[in-house]
Design a protein around this motif. Sequence first.
Motif, PDB file in Angstrom:
ATOM      1  N   VAL A 131       0.832  -1.208   0.000  1.00 51.33           N
ATOM      2  CA  VAL A 131       0.000   0.000   0.000  1.00 51.33           C
ATOM      3  C   VAL A 131       0.863   1.253   0.000  1.00 51.33           C
ATOM      4  O   VAL A 131       0.636   2.177  -0.782  1.00 51.33           O
ATOM      5  CB  VAL A 131      -0.955  -0.010   1.215  1.00 51.33           C
ATOM      6  CG1 VAL A 131      -1.755   1.285   1.255  1.00 51.33           C
ATOM      7  CG2 VAL A 131      -1.890  -1.210   1.150  1.00 51.33           C
ATOM      8  N   VAL A 132       1.871   1.307   0.881  1.00 52.67           N
ATOM      9  CA  VAL A 132       2.744   2.484   0.929  1.00 52.67           C
ATOM     10  C   VAL A 132       3.464   2.673  -0.399  1.00 52.67           C
ATOM     11  O   VAL A 132       3.450   3.759  -0.987  1.00 52.67           O
ATOM     12  CB  VAL A 132       3.772   2.363   2.072  1.00 52.67           C
ATOM     13  CG1 VAL A 132       4.830   3.469   1.963  1.00 52.67           C
ATOM     14  CG2 VAL A 132       3.099   2.424   3.420  1.00 52.67           C
ATOM     15  N   GLY A 133       4.105   1.624  -0.877  1.00 53.93           N
ATOM     16  CA  GLY A 133       4.890   1.724  -2.095  1.00 53.93           C
ATOM     17  C   GLY A 133       4.064   2.073  -3.309  1.00 53.93           C
ATOM     18  O   GLY A 133       4.482   2.886  -4.149  1.00 53.93           O
ATOM     19  N   THR A 134       2.879   1.494  -3.409  1.00 54.46           N
ATOM     20  CA  THR A 134       2.019   1.777  -4.553  1.00 54.46           C
ATOM     21  C   THR A 134       1.598   3.238  -4.565  1.00 54.46           C
ATOM     22  O   THR A 134       1.610   3.907  -5.608  1.00 54.46           O
ATOM     23  CB  THR A 134       0.781   0.863  -4.527  1.00 54.46           C
ATOM     24  OG1 THR A 134       1.196  -0.503  -4.602  1.00 54.46           O
ATOM     25  CG2 THR A 134      -0.148   1.165  -5.691  1.00 54.46           C
ATOM     26  N   ASN A 135       1.236   3.756  -3.397  1.00 58.43           N
ATOM     27  CA  ASN A 135       0.812   5.157  -3.331  1.00 58.43           C
ATOM     28  C   ASN A 135       1.975   6.105  -3.568  1.00 58.43           C
ATOM     29  O   ASN A 135       1.819   7.139  -4.225  1.00 58.43           O
ATOM     30  CB  ASN A 135       0.135   5.437  -1.994  1.00 58.43           C
ATOM     31  CG  ASN A 135      -1.318   4.994  -1.973  1.00 58.43           C
ATOM     32  OD1 ASN A 135      -2.208   5.738  -2.353  1.00 58.43           O
ATOM     33  ND2 ASN A 135      -1.546   3.762  -1.556  1.00 58.43           N
ATOM     34  N   ALA A 136       3.156   5.763  -3.043  1.00 57.72           N
ATOM     35  CA  ALA A 136       4.334   6.583  -3.305  1.00 57.72           C
ATOM     36  C   ALA A 136       4.647   6.616  -4.794  1.00 57.72           C
ATOM     37  O   ALA A 136       4.945   7.673  -5.375  1.00 57.72           O
ATOM     38  CB  ALA A 136       5.531   6.050  -2.521  1.00 57.72           C
ATOM     39  N   ALA A 137       4.586   5.455  -5.432  1.00 58.01           N
ATOM     40  CA  ALA A 137       4.885   5.377  -6.862  1.00 58.01           C
ATOM     41  C   ALA A 137       3.856   6.119  -7.703  1.00 58.01           C
ATOM     42  O   ALA A 137       4.206   6.789  -8.685  1.00 58.01           O
ATOM     43  CB  ALA A 137       4.963   3.910  -7.290  1.00 58.01           C
ATOM     44  N   VAL A 170      10.322   6.249 -12.388  1.00 62.39           N
ATOM     45  CA  VAL A 170      10.020   5.459 -11.190  1.00 62.39           C
ATOM     46  C   VAL A 170      10.322   3.980 -11.413  1.00 62.39           C
ATOM     47  O   VAL A 170       9.946   3.404 -12.444  1.00 62.39           O
ATOM     48  CB  VAL A 170       8.540   5.618 -10.788  1.00 62.39           C
ATOM     49  CG1 VAL A 170       8.230   4.813  -9.524  1.00 62.39           C
ATOM     50  CG2 VAL A 170       8.201   7.091 -10.571  1.00 62.39           C
ATOM     51  N   THR A 171      10.973   3.387 -10.411  1.00 63.87           N
ATOM     52  CA  THR A 171      11.203   1.944 -10.374  1.00 63.87           C
ATOM     53  C   THR A 171      10.651   1.401  -9.060  1.00 63.87           C
ATOM     54  O   THR A 171      10.928   1.959  -7.997  1.00 63.87           O
ATOM     55  CB  THR A 171      12.703   1.614 -10.463  1.00 63.87           C
ATOM     56  OG1 THR A 171      13.218   2.100 -11.713  1.00 63.87           O
ATOM     57  CG2 THR A 171      12.931   0.107 -10.379  1.00 63.87           C
ATOM     58  N   ILE A 172       9.874   0.335  -9.143  1.00 65.17           N
ATOM     59  CA  ILE A 172       9.324  -0.324  -7.955  1.00 65.17           C
ATOM     60  C   ILE A 172       9.986  -1.688  -7.816  1.00 65.17           C
ATOM     61  O   ILE A 172      10.021  -2.471  -8.777  1.00 65.17           O
ATOM     62  CB  ILE A 172       7.796  -0.519  -8.065  1.00 65.17           C
ATOM     63  CG1 ILE A 172       7.104   0.814  -8.387  1.00 65.17           C
ATOM     64  CG2 ILE A 172       7.240  -1.124  -6.780  1.00 65.17           C
ATOM     65  CD1 ILE A 172       5.640   0.653  -8.760  1.00 65.17           C
ATOM     66  N   LEU A 173      10.522  -1.970  -6.640  1.00 62.20           N
ATOM     67  CA  LEU A 173      11.118  -3.268  -6.343  1.00 62.20           C
ATOM     68  C   LEU A 173      10.195  -4.047  -5.423  1.00 62.20           C
ATOM     69  O   LEU A 173       9.783  -3.537  -4.377  1.00 62.20           O
ATOM     70  CB  LEU A 173      12.484  -3.078  -5.682  1.00 62.20           C
ATOM     71  CG  LEU A 173      13.518  -2.251  -6.451  1.00 62.20           C
ATOM     72  CD1 LEU A 173      14.809  -2.138  -5.649  1.00 62.20           C
ATOM     73  CD2 LEU A 173      13.791  -2.859  -7.818  1.00 62.20           C
TER      74      LEU A 173
END
Length: 367
Positions: free
Chosen positions: A179-185, A195-198
């Motif tokens: 949830v945090v990472g998705t919203n940050a991205a 943007v890169t998501i790991l």
Amino acid sequence: MRVGVVTEIKPAERRVALTPAGAHELAGRGHEVLVQAGAGVGSGFADAAYIGAGARIVEAAEQVWADSELLLKVKEPIEPEYELLNGDATLFTYLHLAAAPRLTEALVASGTTAIAYETVTGANGKGLPLLAPMSEVAGRLATQAAAYFLQSPLGGRGVLIGGVPGVAPARVVVIGGGVVGTNAARVAVGMGAEVTILERSIARLAELELLFDGRARVLMSDALTLREEIAHADVVIGAVLVAGAAAPKLITREMLAEMRSRSVIVDVAIDQGGCAETSTPTTHDDPTYLVDDVLHYCVANMPGGVPATSTRALTNATLPYVQALADHGVDGAFAKIAGLSDGVNVRAGQITIPAVAEALAASHAAA
């Protein structure tokens, strides 16, 4: 049941655990709602609003703690509140005990039943419904904070997060696709960043690929990829979560030497100890510090910076659980709402979450 709401005393924390609308719902069900004077002011709710909703205003925090059968907070009790813990009451709040051994010991000694918002699970044990709204806020704030502190006068690289025509945007690496990472991205993509998501979950990787549809790179998170990506990043957002447990230290001190000068780490996992070895909690009043020429932003209550939004979002999520606890008591509420019992971290002087017990044992071993 007597339901109490105290003023948060953690530095720069302006949220409150219950809105006047929530107080009205509880009072309408026959419960007595005690609200400490001024508890809602930081979120835009005057005492008069609570009185109009049927609550009773109490001047002293000590009285609210002593008289409440169900005590509602936003953040974990801090040291001045330890002596107020009531063994006859149930405390319902964010706790993050894996990173707080002294609080854990205080709760055990008090006999308080402590239910943590962040470990309550959803249907079939899936999801964290009471953590999700604040995770959404924190994720979105993480990118806002990163964009702000990238400015040179504030210690950053002097890079505009979205760039301009002919000039590359900032590179943002998000560690964790929850949830945090998705919203940050989402916010970073919207601001025009690269943007890169790991992420480690195969299933979640596929979901993220569909969600972002090429607007962000989605990569499997392994040690080598992590090291390579953060070495070229302007911003690293730590969005790692292991429910109820301390965050893994994915960013080592050694990696900082390979990062860009005055790049920014926003460690949203700081409530659980942080995902960087060099992370230590900061406040809204003094949010950043430098280690090895890398700027760290590690505010432990990020959603507290937007209390008018956060308080409403929190009450929207917690109120059904509060109503069940007030209507039926602890055990009765567990029977009514699946997943609520997973929120119990301490009860009758015993730690009930293995990850918390392990963290406490580790802290004693290190002492």
